[in-house]
Design a protein around this motif. Structure first.
Motif, mmCIF file in Angstrom:
data_model
loop_
_atom_site.group_PDB
_atom_site.id
_atom_site.type_symbol
_atom_site.label_atom_id
_atom_site.label_comp_id
_atom_site.label_asym_id
_atom_site.label_seq_id
_atom_site.Cartn_x
_atom_site.Cartn_y
_atom_site.Cartn_z
ATOM 1 N N PHE A 112 -30.990 -18.655 -5.679
ATOM 2 C CA PHE A 112 -32.351 -19.118 -5.926
ATOM 3 C C PHE A 112 -32.988 -18.328 -7.071
ATOM 4 O O PHE A 112 -32.618 -17.186 -7.348
ATOM 5 N N LEU A 113 -33.963 -18.971 -7.704
ATOM 6 C CA LEU A 113 -34.641 -18.331 -8.832
ATOM 7 C C LEU A 113 -35.243 -16.981 -8.442
ATOM 8 O O LEU A 113 -35.135 -16.005 -9.203
ATOM 9 N N PRO A 137 -42.298 -34.402 -17.068
ATOM 10 C CA PRO A 137 -42.978 -33.621 -16.031
ATOM 11 C C PRO A 137 -42.094 -33.290 -14.839
ATOM 12 O O PRO A 137 -42.338 -32.317 -14.132
ATOM 13 N N VAL A 138 -41.073 -34.121 -14.579
ATOM 14 C CA VAL A 138 -40.220 -33.877 -13.418
ATOM 15 C C VAL A 138 -38.932 -33.153 -13.777
ATOM 16 O O VAL A 138 -38.090 -32.929 -12.910
ATOM 17 N N GLN A 173 -42.441 -24.494 -13.834
ATOM 18 C CA GLN A 173 -43.357 -24.200 -12.725
ATOM 19 C C GLN A 173 -42.637 -23.445 -11.616
ATOM 20 O O GLN A 173 -43.184 -22.507 -11.029
ATOM 21 N N ASP A 174 -41.391 -23.825 -11.347
ATOM 22 C CA ASP A 174 -40.628 -23.138 -10.315
ATOM 23 C C ASP A 174 -40.322 -21.701 -10.719
ATOM 24 O O ASP A 174 -40.290 -20.800 -9.872
ATOM 25 N N ARG A 179 -41.437 -15.931 -10.016
ATOM 26 C CA ARG A 179 -41.936 -14.661 -10.556
ATOM 27 C C ARG A 179 -43.038 -14.086 -9.666
ATOM 28 O O ARG A 179 -43.107 -12.871 -9.435
ATOM 29 N N GLU A 180 -43.892 -14.956 -9.156
ATOM 30 C CA GLU A 180 -44.951 -14.507 -8.252
ATOM 31 C C GLU A 180 -44.365 -13.929 -6.974
ATOM 32 O O GLU A 180 -44.882 -12.936 -6.424
ATOM 33 N N GLN A 181 -43.270 -14.530 -6.487
ATOM 34 C CA GLN A 181 -42.626 -14.015 -5.281
ATOM 35 C C GLN A 181 -42.038 -12.629 -5.521
ATOM 36 O O GLN A 181 -42.108 -11.757 -4.646
#
Length: 313
Positions: free
Chosen positions: A92-93, A119-120, A127-128, A133-135
């Protein structure tokens, strides 16, 4: 946010795929999370994976791309470790970015493993990455993405080479009686209208067609999902196959130019469903491979990474 500083690694951002039968359903649930897709649809897609061996070759093929790019950079004296992070399955990222942070990476050149912008696809990948990165938190490396490359001569060269591998051309000329149908993942028409997705695809197709001097070609779509009442990009590849058969075409070539490796959607939608449509239409379908780890494609990625590193200083 402070300036990112020099590029010290590469992050390849992929879709991901199950590597064993018991991973198929959890993977599919990740893919459709929050979209209200009924279990019946997941049953149908899971059956596709099981029909093709109970796993996806996506991760293996992406690892070949990663290893080839890593070698390309090392051979040119670029000490930039290449990592892979997936949107929907391991690695996972967040896991990839966490390991990069532990290794001291602060600024990665990002490679979205999707050539055509929508966009998809590209936007959703980015966005993912930000969510991952926030995680990870404050130590997560910043990511700067390489420039779009859907019309790069090296991408066109790699795609053209895969078509040439079919051996259909005669004395260097593509036969007039063999149309080429390029395919890409269908997306909702509304999403296509607010992006350059179709224009990007047309540019890629046109580049290959011009390089091979293909007399007759067109773009079709595959892998549609979602609410059947919602307009999606058409025509579907199976409808095109039926139409060509009705026109008396006896042989055609297909290339999934909108995909970068021969994973399950390509294998099922084209090698199973489109081939069945071809048999019913009385014609022979020859499928060219995706770029996969073609040397020209790897060189393209390497050049863009080096460019990104130079721009970062």
């Amino acid at each position: 946010m402070s300036p990112p500083g020099p590029v010290d690694a590469v992050l390849m951002v992929g879709f991901g795929g199950p590597t064993a039968p018991d991973e198929i359903r959890p993977f599919l649930r990740n893919v459709v999370a929050g979209r209200g897709v009924p279990d019946e649809r997941l049953d149908e897609v899971e059956a596709h994976y099981r029909q093709l061996g109970g796993r996806s070759p996506y991760n293996d093929l992406t690892e070949k791309q990663r290893a080839a790019l890593d070698r390309w950079l090392q051979q040119r004296g670029r000490r930039l470790p290449v990592h892979v992070g997936m949107r929907n399955w391991k690695p996972f990222l967040s896991d990839a970015l966490g390991r990069m942070a532990e290794d001291g990476c602060r600024h990665a050149a990002g490679i979205i493993l999707a050539a055509h912008r929508s966009p998809v696809s590209v936007e959703a990948y980015k966005q993912d990455v930000e969510r991952a990165r926030e995680q990870v938190g404050d130590g997560a490396p910043q990511v700067s993405y390489i420039e779009p490359w859907f019309d790069d001569p090296l991408f066109i060269e790699a795609s053209t080479s895969r078509l040439e591998e079919l051996g259909l051309d005669r004395d260097g000329e593509w036969p007039e009686e063999v149309p080429v149908v390029f395919t890409a993942h269908s997306i909702p028409s509304a999403a296509a209208e607010r992006s350059s997705y179709v224009a990007d695809l047309q540019a890629s197709c046109r580049g290959v067609a011009e390089l091979l001097e293909i007399p007759r070609w067109e773009l079709a779509y595959q892998s549609r999902s979602g609410d059947p009442r919602t307009p999606w990009l058409e025509p579907d590849i199976c409808d095109v196959v039926a139409r060509l058969g009705g026109e008396g075409v006896k042989k055609m070539a297909v290339q999934a130019i909108g995909f970068l490796c021969d994973h399950v959607e390509v294998l099922f939608d084209l090698d199973v469903e489109a081939r069945q449509a071809a048999r019913e239409a009385g014609l022979t379908l020859h499928r060219a491979g995706c770029v996969n780890d073609h040397p020209a494609f790897i060189e393209l990625l390497g050049q863009r990474v080096v460019q990104a590193a130079r721009q970062a200083g």
